[in-house]
Write a protein that holds these residues in place. Structure first.
Motif, PDB file in Angstrom:
ATOM      1  N   PHE A 144     -34.678  23.391  52.664  1.00 54.39           N
ATOM      2  CA  PHE A 144     -35.225  22.369  51.843  1.00 54.39           C
ATOM      3  C   PHE A 144     -35.252  21.206  53.094  1.00 54.39           C
ATOM      4  O   PHE A 144     -34.403  21.042  53.630  1.00 54.39           O
ATOM      5  CB  PHE A 144     -34.557  21.905  50.656  1.00 54.39           C
ATOM      6  CG  PHE A 144     -34.248  22.823  49.517  1.00 54.39           C
ATOM      7  CD1 PHE A 144     -35.342  23.445  48.994  1.00 54.39           C
ATOM      8  CD2 PHE A 144     -33.228  23.616  49.677  1.00 54.39           C
ATOM      9  CE1 PHE A 144     -35.287  24.475  48.228  1.00 54.39           C
ATOM     10  CE2 PHE A 144     -32.998  24.734  48.883  1.00 54.39           C
ATOM     11  CZ  PHE A 144     -34.046  25.160  47.999  1.00 54.39           C
ATOM     12  N   ASN A 145     -36.559  20.542  52.749  1.00 48.11           N
ATOM     13  CA  ASN A 145     -36.570  19.317  53.543  1.00 48.11           C
ATOM     14  C   ASN A 145     -37.152  18.079  52.691  1.00 48.11           C
ATOM     15  O   ASN A 145     -37.586  16.904  53.647  1.00 48.11           O
ATOM     16  CB  ASN A 145     -37.704  19.711  54.943  1.00 48.11           C
ATOM     17  CG  ASN A 145     -39.028  20.307  54.541  1.00 48.11           C
ATOM     18  OD1 ASN A 145     -39.291  20.467  53.175  1.00 48.11           O
ATOM     19  ND2 ASN A 145     -40.192  20.389  55.246  1.00 48.11           N
ATOM     20  N   GLN A 146     -37.458  18.422  51.553  1.00 49.88           N
ATOM     21  CA  GLN A 146     -37.714  17.181  50.782  1.00 49.88           C
ATOM     22  C   GLN A 146     -36.882  16.941  49.649  1.00 49.88           C
ATOM     23  O   GLN A 146     -36.547  18.031  49.171  1.00 49.88           O
ATOM     24  CB  GLN A 146     -39.085  17.433  50.382  1.00 49.88           C
ATOM     25  CG  GLN A 146     -40.318  17.560  51.256  1.00 49.88           C
ATOM     26  CD  GLN A 146     -41.470  17.634  50.831  1.00 49.88           C
ATOM     27  OE1 GLN A 146     -41.770  17.620  49.401  1.00 49.88           O
ATOM     28  NE2 GLN A 146     -42.589  17.872  51.604  1.00 49.88           N
ATOM     29  N   PHE A 147     -36.374  15.692  49.453  1.00 50.27           N
ATOM     30  CA  PHE A 147     -35.270  15.597  48.424  1.00 50.27           C
ATOM     31  C   PHE A 147     -35.457  14.322  47.527  1.00 50.27           C
ATOM     32  O   PHE A 147     -35.726  13.271  48.127  1.00 50.27           O
ATOM     33  CB  PHE A 147     -33.829  15.318  49.259  1.00 50.27           C
ATOM     34  CG  PHE A 147     -33.540  16.349  50.517  1.00 50.27           C
ATOM     35  CD1 PHE A 147     -32.930  17.737  49.857  1.00 50.27           C
ATOM     36  CD2 PHE A 147     -33.938  16.338  51.654  1.00 50.27           C
ATOM     37  CE1 PHE A 147     -32.762  18.432  50.932  1.00 50.27           C
ATOM     38  CE2 PHE A 147     -33.660  17.246  52.527  1.00 50.27           C
ATOM     39  CZ  PHE A 147     -32.962  18.380  52.228  1.00 50.27           C
ATOM     40  N   GLU A 148     -35.550  14.614  46.344  1.00 57.27           N
ATOM     41  CA  GLU A 148     -35.613  13.415  45.387  1.00 57.27           C
ATOM     42  C   GLU A 148     -34.412  13.319  44.687  1.00 57.27           C
ATOM     43  O   GLU A 148     -34.156  14.410  43.902  1.00 57.27           O
ATOM     44  CB  GLU A 148     -36.759  13.843  44.747  1.00 57.27           C
ATOM     45  CG  GLU A 148     -37.230  12.617  43.769  1.00 57.27           C
ATOM     46  CD  GLU A 148     -38.350  12.803  42.855  1.00 57.27           C
ATOM     47  OE1 GLU A 148     -38.885  11.775  41.871  1.00 57.27           O
ATOM     48  OE2 GLU A 148     -39.174  13.777  42.946  1.00 57.27           O
ATOM     49  N   ILE A 149     -33.677  12.398  44.762  1.00 55.41           N
ATOM     50  CA  ILE A 149     -32.448  12.157  43.769  1.00 55.41           C
ATOM     51  C   ILE A 149     -33.106  11.528  42.425  1.00 55.41           C
ATOM     52  O   ILE A 149     -33.553  10.280  42.346  1.00 55.41           O
ATOM     53  CB  ILE A 149     -31.468  11.079  44.468  1.00 55.41           C
ATOM     54  CG1 ILE A 149     -30.958  11.720  45.905  1.00 55.41           C
ATOM     55  CG2 ILE A 149     -30.216  10.941  43.721  1.00 55.41           C
ATOM     56  CD1 ILE A 149     -30.390  13.037  45.787  1.00 55.41           C
ATOM     57  N   LEU A 150     -32.914  12.112  41.426  1.00 56.60           N
ATOM     58  CA  LEU A 150     -33.489  11.626  40.069  1.00 56.60           C
ATOM     59  C   LEU A 150     -32.492  10.748  39.393  1.00 56.60           C
ATOM     60  O   LEU A 150     -32.769  10.004  38.581  1.00 56.60           O
ATOM     61  CB  LEU A 150     -33.900  12.937  39.279  1.00 56.60           C
ATOM     62  CG  LEU A 150     -34.733  13.892  39.957  1.00 56.60           C
ATOM     63  CD1 LEU A 150     -35.147  15.122  39.125  1.00 56.60           C
ATOM     64  CD2 LEU A 150     -36.219  13.253  40.134  1.00 56.60           C
ATOM     65  N   HIS A 151     -31.026  11.222  39.573  1.00 57.84           N
ATOM     66  CA  HIS A 151     -30.063  10.596  38.860  1.00 57.84           C
ATOM     67  C   HIS A 151     -28.745  10.708  39.702  1.00 57.84           C
ATOM     68  O   HIS A 151     -28.572  11.884  40.162  1.00 57.84           O
ATOM     69  CB  HIS A 151     -29.843  10.874  37.393  1.00 57.84           C
ATOM     70  CG  HIS A 151     -28.639  10.284  36.862  1.00 57.84           C
ATOM     71  ND1 HIS A 151     -28.992   9.167  36.245  1.00 57.84           N
ATOM     72  CD2 HIS A 151     -27.428  10.744  36.647  1.00 57.84           C
ATOM     73  CE1 HIS A 151     -27.767   8.622  35.595  1.00 57.84           C
ATOM     74  NE2 HIS A 151     -26.820   9.596  35.834  1.00 57.84           N
ATOM     75  N   LEU A 152     -27.941   9.507  39.888  1.00 58.14           N
ATOM     76  CA  LEU A 152     -26.776   9.712  40.573  1.00 58.14           C
ATOM     77  C   LEU A 152     -25.765   8.788  39.858  1.00 58.14           C
ATOM     78  O   LEU A 152     -26.196   7.469  39.980  1.00 58.14           O
ATOM     79  CB  LEU A 152     -26.991   9.532  42.065  1.00 58.14           C
ATOM     80  CG  LEU A 152     -25.698   9.449  43.044  1.00 58.14           C
ATOM     81  CD1 LEU A 152     -25.013  10.696  42.701  1.00 58.14           C
ATOM     82  CD2 LEU A 152     -26.207   9.140  44.298  1.00 58.14           C
ATOM     83  N   ASP A 153     -24.839   9.032  39.291  1.00 58.08           N
ATOM     84  CA  ASP A 153     -23.782   8.133  39.002  1.00 58.08           C
ATOM     85  C   ASP A 153     -22.343   8.866  39.297  1.00 58.08           C
ATOM     86  O   ASP A 153     -22.507   9.878  39.985  1.00 58.08           O
ATOM     87  CB  ASP A 153     -23.632   7.891  37.432  1.00 58.08           C
ATOM     88  CG  ASP A 153     -23.630   9.012  36.626  1.00 58.08           C
ATOM     89  OD1 ASP A 153     -22.717   9.980  36.741  1.00 58.08           O
ATOM     90  OD2 ASP A 153     -24.038   9.211  35.485  1.00 58.08           O
ATOM     91  N   ARG A 154     -21.191   8.097  39.184  1.00 60.05           N
ATOM     92  CA  ARG A 154     -20.103   8.695  39.637  1.00 60.05           C
ATOM     93  C   ARG A 154     -19.850  10.110  39.201  1.00 60.05           C
ATOM     94  O   ARG A 154     -19.162  10.799  40.175  1.00 60.05           O
ATOM     95  CB  ARG A 154     -19.009   7.934  38.933  1.00 60.05           C
ATOM     96  CG  ARG A 154     -17.490   7.942  39.690  1.00 60.05           C
ATOM     97  CD  ARG A 154     -16.548   7.140  39.168  1.00 60.05           C
ATOM     98  NE  ARG A 154     -16.620   5.770  39.958  1.00 60.05           N
ATOM     99  CZ  ARG A 154     -16.373   5.826  41.218  1.00 60.05           C
ATOM    100  NH1 ARG A 154     -15.993   6.466  41.961  1.00 60.05           N
ATOM    101  NH2 ARG A 154     -16.414   4.577  41.705  1.00 60.05           N
TER     102      ARG A 154
END
Length: 143
Positions: free
Chosen positions: A89-99
């Motif tokens: 993969f070369n495209q990354f979209e972080i949609l949600h990130l919590d602990r």
């Protein structure tokens, strides 16, 4: 060899010396940037070449006990997708990130060439550190 300006960028990665395995340092202004740079660094160290045809995307959902465990799980999931499906993969979209949770969408293509075998990302001395520019971590790869 990277130019000195490279180290002054607000997000990035660089390979660092390690006695037995491979290691690289990542940095970003926030956690999402840090995770994306960690993925970019993983593929750069492995010298991955993706095919130009057949674009693919995957949704990734992971759970962890803290940000460090999520970072390791994230990179190991990318390694798993290469091993199980031959994808990079070369495209990354972080949609949600919590602990405790990570949701991301990744896009890429089947891998044409993966030049360096990486067995896993380890927890060896892993700590996400706060710096004056944002966040930073050093990742050690089991090869």
């Amino acid at each position: 060899m990277q130019s000195p300006d490279f180290l002054n960028s607000l997000a990035g990665f660089e390979e660092v010396e390690h006695t037995a395995d491979w290691a690289y340092r990542v940095w970003g202004q926030n956690l999402a940037e840090l995770f994306i740079q960690a993925a970019n660094g993983l593929y750069a160290i492995a010298s991955v070449q993706r095919g130009a045809n057949s674009p693919v995307s995957r949704n990734i959902q992971l759970h962890g006990v803290d940000y460090e465990s999520l970072l390791v799980a994230w990179l190991n999931e990318l390694l798993y997708l290469h091993e199980s499906e031959g994808l990079g993969f070369n495209q990354f979209e972080i949609l949600h990130l919590d602990r405790h949770n990570l949701q991301a969408k990744v896009s890429g293509a089947p891998v044409k060439n993966w030049n360096k075998l990486i067995k896993a990302v380890t927890y060896n001395n892993l700590a996400i550190q706060t710096t004056e520019k944002g966040l930073e971590a050093t990742l050690v790869l089991d090869v």
